[in-house]
Design an enzyme around this catalytic site. Structure first.
Site, PDB file in Angstrom:
ATOM      1  CB  THR A 162      18.394 114.255  66.613  1.00 38.58           C
ATOM      2  OG1 THR A 162      19.603 113.635  66.186  1.00 38.58           O
ATOM      3  CG2 THR A 162      17.585 113.250  67.410  1.00 38.58           C
TER       4      THR A 162
ATOM      5  CB  SER B 228      23.920 119.830  62.909  1.00 43.88           C
ATOM      6  OG  SER B 228      24.435 119.230  64.069  1.00 43.88           O
TER       7      SER B 228
ATOM      8  CB  THR C  98      22.433 118.194  69.642  1.00 41.80           C
ATOM      9  OG1 THR C  98      22.792 116.849  69.310  1.00 41.80           O
ATOM     10  CG2 THR C  98      20.961 118.291  69.989  1.00 41.80           C
ATOM     11  CG  ASP C  99      26.096 115.696  66.379  1.00 40.02           C
ATOM     12  OD1 ASP C  99      25.775 115.500  67.574  1.00 40.02           O
ATOM     13  OD2 ASP C  99      26.104 114.782  65.534  1.00 40.02           O
TER      14      ASP C  99
END
Ligand code: SIN
Length: 324
Positions: free
Chosen positions: A16, A62, A95-96
């Site tokens: 993101t 990710s 971030t995932d």
């Protein structure tokens, strides 16, 4: 490291932080992994004059992080860390799965220089994008972590510095989406100034575990296959049996309580283990660790590792040491 090494290498992998939306007011409908690392760096005026080299290693959302990208990323990080002029490395990442990549790099490289992952909860086009500040902070930590007694793989988001073992995404949307569970974060970073948090004054961020380096060279197709199953009300052993039939090498079970398991999944896991599949039980509760009775027989625990990090640990442990 050269005494005055000051170069930071920034590696881009997508996420993101590199995402774009159609409108600057749109923080939730966007496409991740659109802008290059060079474009991202250009959005951070505070980095002007800071010695930086940028390299695009991948460009993915990710959720789609792969072992192949992990291997290339680990190789590039190792390459740059070996350069005397490099003080540290910053990595932009979605971030995932950031916590998984952080733990993977820590266990494969156990770096003595800082390797700092960062990301963002809002796309780069947002009027209130959090990426530029996070990137500025990550570069500051990559340059100065040593002054605060920090090394190894770190994650820096929302002004907070986390260790690779502890860091986790704890909220799907909040700007401060990350925490370090009951251990707490290592430090804060504000305007480039790092402050070590007292609870961690004596705890090295990177831990003392030696690196499991086989993943740098072992062909990705040969990496052991380790899957995660969950023990829950009404669980059966069907998934475990299916995975064993499908040739899995290792299984991590996200267990209830202090590593307790529904008796049906436990029976299937014991059979799997007897057939040569490596099994670890990890707590599904988020905090705490699986503490088995001394001398307990059966399925080993994964200590404080979350199921996703226990999967990485087991996969690396099963990887043939000399494999190419
Ligand atoms: C991703 O993980 O690549 C998308 C979500 C995010 O970065 O926050």
């Amino acid at each position: 490291m050269q005494k005055n090494a000051s170069l930071v290498v920034v590696l881009g992998t997508g996420g993101t932080i590199a995402g774009t939306a159609l409108s600057s007011s749109d923080d939730s409908v966007y496409t991740a992994a659109q802008l290059s690392i060079a474009q991202l760096l250009a959005t951070v005026p505070g980095l002007a004059g800071v010695p930086i080299e940028a390299e695009q290693v991948a460009q993915v959302d990710s959720k789609d992080m792969s072992h192949a990208i992990w291997q290339v990323l680990a190789q590039r990080v190792a390459h740059h860390l070996a350069r005397a002029e490099v003080a540290g490395i910053a990595i932009t990442h979605g971030t995932d799965t950031l916590e998984e990549t952080a733990y993977f790099l820590q266990r494969v490289l156990a770096p003595t220089k800082p390797v700092v992952l960062t990301g963002a909860m809002r796309p780069a086009t947002s009027a209130q994008a959090d990426g530029p500040r996070n990137l500025l902070d990550a570069v500051a930590v990559a340059r100065h972590a040593g002054d605060a007694g920090l090394s190894g793989v770190l994650a820096v988001l929302h002004g907070t510095v986390h260790g690779a073992r502890q860091v986790r995404k704890a909220h799907p949307a909040r700007l401060d989406a990350f925490d370090s569970g009951e251990d707490g974060p290592l430090a804060t970073v504000d305007n480039g100034v790092l402050r070590r948090l007292p609870a961690h004054a004596a705890v090295p961020a990177s831990g003392h575990l030696p690196p499991l380096t086989a993943a740098l060279h072992c062909a990705v197709a040969d990496w052991p296959r380790v899957e995660i199953v969950v023990s829950h009300a009404g669980a059966s052993g069907a998934l475990v049996r299916a995975l064993c039939t499908d040739g899995v090498d290792g299984l991590v079970v996200a267990a209830t309580g202090n590593g307790t398991l529904h008796h049906e999944i436990e029976a299937a896991l014991l059979t799997a283990q007897a057939q040569g599949v490596a099994v670890r039980r990890s707590a599904r509760s988020g905090d705490g660790r699986v503490v088995l009775q001394p001398g307990a027989q059966g399925l080993p625990g994964a200590d404080d590792l979350s199921p996703v990090k226990a999967r990485i640990e087991l996969m690396l442990a099963l990887m043939p040491a000399g494999a190419r």
